[in-house]
Write an enzyme that holds these catalytic residues in place. Structure first.
Site, PDB file in Angstrom:
ATOM      1  CE  LYS A   1      -4.245   1.492   2.323  1.00  0.00           C
ATOM      2  NZ  LYS A   1      -4.988   1.866   1.129  1.00  0.00           N
TER       3      LYS A   1
HETATM    4  N1  PMP Z   1      -7.638  -1.992  -2.913  1.00  0.00           N
HETATM    5  C1  PMP Z   1      -7.054  -0.800  -2.848  1.00  0.00           C
HETATM    6  C2  PMP Z   1      -6.239  -0.325  -3.991  1.00  0.00           C
HETATM    7  C3  PMP Z   1      -7.221  -0.004  -1.707  1.00  0.00           C
HETATM    8  O1  PMP Z   1      -6.632   1.191  -1.627  1.00  0.00           O
HETATM    9  C4  PMP Z   1      -8.024  -0.459  -0.638  1.00  0.00           C
HETATM   10  C5  PMP Z   1      -8.236   0.405   0.564  1.00  0.00           C
HETATM   11  N2  PMP Z   1      -7.244   0.215   1.538  1.00  0.00           N
HETATM   12  C6  PMP Z   1      -8.608  -1.715  -0.760  1.00  0.00           C
HETATM   13  C7  PMP Z   1      -8.401  -2.458  -1.908  1.00  0.00           C
HETATM   14  C8  PMP Z   1      -9.408  -2.277   0.360  1.00  0.00           C
HETATM   15  O2  PMP Z   1      -8.513  -2.663   1.398  1.00  0.00           O
HETATM   16  P1  PMP Z   1      -8.990  -2.722   2.906  1.00  0.00           P
HETATM   17  O3  PMP Z   1     -10.217  -3.564   2.926  1.00  0.00           O
HETATM   18  O4  PMP Z   1      -7.868  -3.383   3.618  1.00  0.00           O
HETATM   19  O5  PMP Z   1      -9.235  -1.324   3.337  1.00  0.00           O
END
Ligand code: PMP
Length: 311
Positions: free
Chosen positions: A160
């Protein structure tokens, strides 16, 4: 100026609690120049009965922050336990007794370039953010983006990293320009990947289907939560590659993420899904998700961490 830009919360940065407007970063830092940071967005839900603020799946978010930091070789100066303490300090400094979102970011500080590995600093910025209202569930029109999702051998979506989001920016702004609410990415293999900041599920023949974590997606914590909750509700959940035309024929499609929670999609490229309203499985998962995350449903206590309580 928009209202939300006027908010000036207290944040934690480099060991201090200060107003976000007072925080400074060198304009020549790798973060400012190249988006060199790894971050998490964590939701905290206010439980009115208990007078407690519950962070949802904090441990998993901290673990993923460490994983992102290892992948992009931006070593964290802090342990997950220290970061949890700093986060509580920041939330308590604001005395948030309402639903809250926390952005926590490890970033390339100082004056360096895109290949600099130190110094690494951190900020933790909580802000008030309400949960999705069940009487106002969104109904979104999506398109398949002509922009391709970044992939594991170029800019791994598994990490991320701030700079990854420029891929989402191209797709999102194109989708909005073309009259849609949001884009859905295909990966390099032509299979469905994810949204610009959220993972994807579809319902076909009563089963919940989601692309595997090797389909150019972030290893989403909400995706994992929903797979658990759906199985507990007796649904079959399948992780497998998804074709774009399956989305056109799906009974229901939704995106999910810590920020998005669950966003129902009612059409893809103009193909209406179901009866063009948020689908019944989607809405029941949204209700189950919010009940668990806020602690109204006491199941899965391991997913909730009290980060603040009524004084
Ligand atoms: N994909 C991307 C590209 C994201 O930025 C996010 C948000 N964090 C998600 C999926 C969903 O991840 P999460 O459920 O861990 O927030």
């Amino acid at each position: 100026m928009k209202g939300d830009l006027m908010v000036d919360n207290l944040i934690w940065i480099r060991g201090e609690i200060i107003r976000q407007s007072q925080a400074t970063v060198n304009v020549l830092s790798p973060m400012a120049q190249f988006g060199l940071n790894v971050f998490e967005g964590i939701r905290c839900y206010w439980n009115q009965d208990k007078g407690e603020l519950h962070a949802f799946r904090l441990k998993e978010h901290l673990d993923r922050l460490m994983l992102s930091s290892r992948l992009v070789r931006l070593p964290s100066p802090y342990t997950p336990e220290q970061i949890e303490f700093f986060m509580k300090t920041a939330i308590q400094a604001n005395d948030f007794q309402t639903d809250t979102a926390v952005r926590m970011t490890l970033f390339g500080d100082g004056q360096g370039t895109w290949n600099t590995c130190e110094p690494v600093s951190m900020f933790i910025a909580p802000m008030a953010k309400s949960r999705t209202r069940l009487d106002k569930v969104p109904a979104l029109r999506a398109c398949i983006s002509s922009w391709e999702r970044i992939n594991d051998n170029a800019l791994p979506p598994r990490a991320k990293v701030g700079a990854n989001y420029i891929n989402g920016r191209y797709a999102h702004l194109q989708a909005r320009h073309d009259g849609y609410d949001l884009p859905i990415f295909l990966g390099q293999d032509g299979k469905v990947a994810e949204g610009a900041g959220a993972c994807l599920f579809m319902v076909r023949n009563g089963h919940l289907v989601t692309p595997p974590t090797t389909s150019s997606v972030l290893e989403s914590i909400t995706r994992d939560t929903l797979m658990v909750l759906a199985r507990e509700a007796g649904l079959t959940v399948v992780e497998r590659p998804v074709d774009r035309t399956e989305l056109y024929l799906a009974d229901e499609v939704f995106l999910c993420g810590s920020a998005a929670e669950i966003s129902p999609i009612v059409s893809v490229d103009g193909y209406a899904l179901g009866n063009s309203l948020p689908g019944p499985i989607t809405v029941s998962l949204l209700k189950a998700y919010l009940a668990i995350a806020s602690g109204e449903n006491l199941d899965h206590p391991e997913w909730r961490t009290v980060v603040h309580s009524r004084s």
